[in-house]
Design a protein around this motif. Structure first.
Motif, short mmCIF file in Angstrom:
data_model
loop_
_atom_site.label_atom_id
_atom_site.label_comp_id
_atom_site.label_asym_id
_atom_site.label_seq_id
_atom_site.Cartn_x
_atom_site.Cartn_y
_atom_site.Cartn_z
N THR A 167 0.88 -0.72 0.09
CA THR A 167 0.02 0.16 0.19
C THR A 167 0.72 1.15 -0.23
O THR A 167 1.78 1.26 1.09
N GLU A 168 0.34 2.34 -1.10
CA GLU A 168 1.12 3.39 -0.61
C GLU A 168 0.23 4.48 -1.15
O GLU A 168 -0.39 4.25 -1.38
N SER A 169 1.12 5.49 0.13
CA SER A 169 -0.38 6.25 0.00
C SER A 169 1.14 8.09 -0.55
O SER A 169 2.01 7.84 -0.02
N TYR A 170 0.16 8.98 -1.07
CA TYR A 170 0.32 10.28 -0.69
C TYR A 170 -0.47 10.92 -0.54
O TYR A 170 -1.23 10.94 -1.06
N ALA A 171 0.31 11.64 0.19
CA ALA A 171 -0.22 13.28 0.94
C ALA A 171 -0.54 13.95 0.31
O ALA A 171 -1.46 15.80 1.01
N GLY A 172 -0.30 14.46 -0.55
CA GLY A 172 -0.15 15.95 -2.08
C GLY A 172 1.02 17.10 -1.08
O GLY A 172 1.86 16.49 -0.15
N PHE A 173 1.43 17.76 -2.48
CA PHE A 173 2.15 18.89 -2.04
C PHE A 173 2.52 19.99 -0.27
O PHE A 173 3.42 19.75 0.16
N VAL A 174 0.95 19.94 -0.48
CA VAL A 174 1.05 21.18 1.06
C VAL A 174 1.49 19.57 2.44
O VAL A 174 2.25 20.24 2.44
N ALA A 175 1.20 18.65 2.40
CA ALA A 175 2.00 17.74 3.36
C ALA A 175 2.93 17.99 3.37
O ALA A 175 3.90 17.01 3.91
N VAL A 176 4.05 17.25 1.78
CA VAL A 176 5.16 17.62 1.63
C VAL A 176 5.80 18.58 2.64
O VAL A 176 6.55 18.53 2.94
N MET A 177 5.21 19.93 1.65
CA MET A 177 6.01 20.97 2.17
C MET A 177 6.19 20.92 4.25
O MET A 177 6.97 21.41 4.49
N ASN A 178 5.13 20.39 4.72
CA ASN A 178 5.07 20.29 6.28
C ASN A 178 5.95 19.49 6.88
O ASN A 178 6.17 19.70 8.11
N ASP A 179 6.03 18.14 6.28
CA ASP A 179 6.54 17.76 6.60
C ASP A 179 8.18 17.81 6.18
O ASP A 179 9.03 17.64 7.54
N LEU A 180 8.37 18.44 5.66
CA LEU A 180 10.50 19.36 5.40
C LEU A 180 10.33 20.14 6.18
O LEU A 180 11.04 20.70 6.77
#
Length: 242
Positions: A167-180
């Motif tokens: 199972t792969e999950s992609y959370a979206g651009f904003v979630a990527v920025m927040n995790d960074l």
């Protein structure tokens, strides 16, 4: 003729009259100290101004990034882009990589699992990105988890058959920025970048404060403004933070 020559010679060798200074002599002892102190103070102010300017420019983009993502992190409902998606895959790994019981009643030894081969197979077969976050094995199943900013992949492998689900999950651009912004699942290099950005911001703030001290006309108002800002920060903390 000889008298004219001697007069001319005397006129050329006579000491020049001191320049007029309004009739007042300058005390060398009192003003000499000021002449020496002012250039030293000016050189220090110039060095601080140079350091403040270029430190601020060096960290401009990183500070801008962490400022904007601070807002998106504090208000996720404002910027949720709805781009989260899931993908399900199935596959098979080599049964020999999973070890196995030596007898019908024996339990499979978790230490006999070829972890590296399994991880590389999953990456190659499904294009998995992110770092390996977890690999656990018991007598029945292996669990492999990959994590990255705004991304996760989890594989469950049956040790008896070698079949697995992914199972792969992609959370979206904003979630990527927040995790960074938080440094979550972003690797050691990015964590170093966060530390360096924080140090640059601290140095820019300190040099800005020192620079204000050297500006005589704005020193008082500038320091008062800084004090009001600090007091406001403490007020919000003590009054509004539960």
């Amino acid at each position: 003729m000889a008298m004219l020559k001697s007069t001319a010679h005397a006129s050329t060798t006579a000491p020049a009259a001191p320049a007029s200074n309004g009739g007042a002599a300058i005390p060398a002892s009192r003003n000499g100290t000021k002449r020496e102190a002012r250039p030293a103070r000016g050189r220090l102010a110039k060095a601080i101004r140079w350091l403040h300017t270029y430190v601020s420019m060096f960290g401009l983009l990183s500070v801008l990034f962490f400022s904007i993502t601070g807002i998106t992190l504090n208000h996720p409902d404002w910027f949720f882009d709805g781009a989260q998606s899931l993908r399900y895959e199935e596959g098979q790994v080599d049964r020999a990589w999973l070890g196995g019981p030596e007898g019908d009643d024996a339990e499979a030894d978790p230490s006999g699992v070829a972890r590296l081969e399994i991880v590389e197979h999953l990456r190659a077969a499904h294009g998995i990105r992110g770092a390996l976050a977890e690999f656990t094995a018991d007598e029945f199943e292996c669990t492999v988890a990959f994590k990255g900013p705004g991304y996760s992949a989890d594989a469950y492998i049956d040790r008896e058959t070698g079949a697995y689900t992914l199972t792969e999950s992609y959370a979206g651009f904003v979630a990527v920025m927040n995790d960074l912004h938080k440094g979550r699942d972003s690797g050691a290099g990015w964590k170093w970048l966060i530390d360096i950005s924080a140090a640059v911001l601290a140095l820019a703030s300190a040099t800005g404060l020192l620079l204000m001290i050297f500006i005589k006309k704005r020193r008082r108002s500038g320091l008062i403004t800084a004090g009001v800002g600090g007091a406001l920060l403490l007020l919000v903390y003590f009054v509004f933070v539960p």
